[in-house]
Design an enzyme around this catalytic site. Structure first.
Site, PDB file in Angstrom:
ATOM      1  N   LEU A  25       0.617  -0.852  -0.093  1.00 38.72           N
ATOM      2  CA  LEU A  25       0.139  -0.142  -0.220  1.00 38.72           C
ATOM      3  C   LEU A  25       0.973   1.013   0.171  1.00 38.72           C
ATOM      4  CD1 LEU A  25      -3.208  -1.444   2.713  1.00 38.72           C
ATOM      5  CD2 LEU A  25      -2.762  -1.376   0.486  1.00 38.72           C
ATOM      6  N   ARG A  32       1.698  15.414   6.109  1.00 37.93           N
ATOM      7  CA  ARG A  32       2.594  15.396   7.176  1.00 37.93           C
ATOM      8  C   ARG A  32       3.822  15.754   7.055  1.00 37.93           C
ATOM      9  NH1 ARG A  32       1.030  10.970  12.087  1.00 37.93           N
ATOM     10  NH2 ARG A  32       2.575  12.107  12.892  1.00 37.93           N
ATOM     11  N   ASN A 387      39.255  18.252 -16.740  1.00 39.97           N
ATOM     12  CA  ASN A 387      38.875  17.367 -17.462  1.00 39.97           C
ATOM     13  C   ASN A 387      37.542  17.728 -17.796  1.00 39.97           C
ATOM     14  OD1 ASN A 387      37.302  17.796 -14.248  1.00 39.97           O
ATOM     15  ND2 ASN A 387      36.675  15.986 -14.621  1.00 39.97           N
ATOM     16  N   SER A 424      57.311  21.191 -10.338  1.00 40.29           N
ATOM     17  CA  SER A 424      56.160  22.069  -9.717  1.00 40.29           C
ATOM     18  C   SER A 424      55.733  22.709 -10.665  1.00 40.29           C
ATOM     19  CB  SER A 424      56.534  22.105  -8.474  1.00 40.29           C
ATOM     20  OG  SER A 424      56.594  20.755  -7.216  1.00 40.29           O
TER      21      SER A 424
END
Length: 467
Positions: A25, A32, A387, A424
């Site tokens: 059901l 509520r 990306n 780096s």
């Protein structure tokens, strides 16, 4: 006062098990909840309440499942049909009570010969072991079997009126109960099982002479008793039949579900120093020997192999973590993250749709999206897999034993070869061959004495302003 026991049902006792069907059901409006999301599509453990009910029906080996939906929530029907197929839903319109709702499934089950169990889509803690005793009662000769519980505060629950031996005489809804009946603590969960033909025959005779002018499913018990049929009750813990009708009840059910799942994982050998802080999903797979530290969140689709450690404040979803891997703290694994054995994904590293090889390390402050990282490669702090170009996603592939220097931006599509290095601060836009060093910095230029002169000038300006 007692019921006459009926003769054993076909397939009961030592004979073959009777076929099973479920009527779920799901037509309640759920006002509520005060949410645009239909009540039964709210989630417990990352899974909708409706899916929990379907899972339980399937665990009970129900070969047919019918979901009763309302016209007010087409999304519920769409969800059920996507899971179970086009013939899986029936419409209750307008809603006229639980008996009327079950009766809506009569035509859908007209060709079914076996037992039907009625359950509710807003009771996510109902499990197959809790419901199975109803089928045991059926096998022992009960014509109608009802699941009850003893409520700490019976309140608005329907009451089970019992004779000795859990013989069920009738069910009285709270609004129709007198003061004597209201003292009864044995309450109705709403779940019952009966032969399909008998169930719909009884429902066809249910009236609506009650306070709500509704057709109650519970009235089938009294009708069966009046026919001298056997009606019995089985009982479950109150928490197991807990319903959800508000956001507060949803949170309470979530807490019960989470606590039970965490307890099961602890028994299975998962280490959790602060289990109450760990949030799991319905399909979270943690092998024995996994350690999960404080405040870790598992979204759906996560599998973690033995020996892995998920450190505090990490969030994982749709990810696989290999044996001995170290994740976090404060790591985020998004869908498609595949972390290999003994790999390290450290603090404030986000991984999405990247396969990370065995022993590879990305220990801090990086975004790794779409691609692969070879075994034992090292990803320096601040590395970014660039990306997305605003329209499409592209992949970055870093070879085995490669070293990516801190603050390297790898602009996909790009490949860094095995054993290669990047300096780096480099922006890498072209493939780097195996064993090579790639640098793309602007040349450094020093201006002798410039910093000293600058500070002197600023100090003089401040002194003039302060006068």
């Amino acid at each position: 006062m007692s019921n006459a026991a009926s003769s054993p049902l076909p397939g009961s006792g030592s004979g073959p098990a009777r076929p099973r069907a479920a009527v779920i059901l799901a037509a309640g409006q759920g006002t509520r909840m005060k949410s645009p999301t239909p009540k039964v599509l709210h989630r417990i453990g990352g899974r909708t309440l409706l899916d929990h009910a379907i899972d339980t029906a399937q665990s009970l080996n129900c070969e047919r499942i019918v979901v009763v939906v309302g016209a007010h929530s087409p999304r519920v029907g769409d969800h059920a049909r996507k899971r179970l197929g086009e013939g899986a839903t029936v419409l209750q319109d307008p809603p006229q009570g639980t008996g009327h709702a079950v009766l809506a499934a009569r035509e859908a089950l007209a060709d079914f010969d076996g037992d039907v169990v009625v359950t509710f889509a807003d009771c996510p803690l109902l499990s197959a072991p809790v419901i199975e005793p109803l089928f045991d009662l059926r096998a022992k000769g009960a014509d109608v079997a009802v699941l009850g519980f003893e409520a700490a505060n019976p309140g608005a629950y329907g009451r089970l009126i019992l004779a000795p031996g859990h013989v069920l005489l009738r069910i009285v809804e709270a609004k129709d109960a007198d003061d004597t009946v209201k003292q009864v603590k044995h309450c109705n969960s709403g779940v019952l099982a009966a032969d399909r033909a008998l169930l719909f025959d009884l429902l066809a005779n249910v009236g609506n002479d009650n306070a709500n002018k509704e057709y109650y499913l519970t009235d089938v018990v009294g009708l069966a008793h009046d026919r001298a049929l056997s009606t019995r009750a089985a009982f479950a813990p109150e928490a197991a039949v807990q319903g959800v009708n508000s956001q507060g009840e949803l949170a309470a059910a979530e807490a019960v579900w989470q606590a039970a799942r965490r307890s099961a994982l602890l028994v299975e050998g998962v280490t959790m120093p602060a289990p109450d802080t760990v949030h799991l999903s319905w399909d979270t797979k943690l092998a024995p020997g996994v350690t999960v530290e404080q405040f870790v969140v598992f979204g759906p689709g996560v599998s973690v192999a033995s020996g892995a450690v998920i450190k505090a404040f990490s969030h994982l979803e749709g990810a696989t973590v290999g044996e001995g891997a170290l994740i976090g703290p404060y790591a985020r694994l998004r869908p498609g993250a595949d972390i290999g054995p003994d790999a390290h994904i450290g603090n404030f590293v986000e991984v999405k749709k990247v396969k990370v090889g065995a022993g590879a390390k990305a220990n801090h402050l990086s975004y790794l999206g779409d691609g692969s990282i070879g075994p034992k490669a090292n990803i320096g702090a601040g590395t970014i897999f660039c990306n997305y170009d605003g329209f499409d996603k592209f992949e970055t592939h870093v070879g085995a034993n490669a070293f990516i220097g801190s603050n390297t931006a790898l602009v996909a599509p790009v490949r860094v070869g095995e054993g290669a290095m990047t300096g780096s601060g480099s922006v890498i836009t072209k493939d780097v061959e195996d064993g090579a060093l790639a640098l793309s910095r602007a040349p450094q230029g020093d201006k002798s004495g410039w910093a000293t002169k600058f500070r002197t000038m600023k100090a003089a300006q401040k002194a003039r302003k302060d006068k």
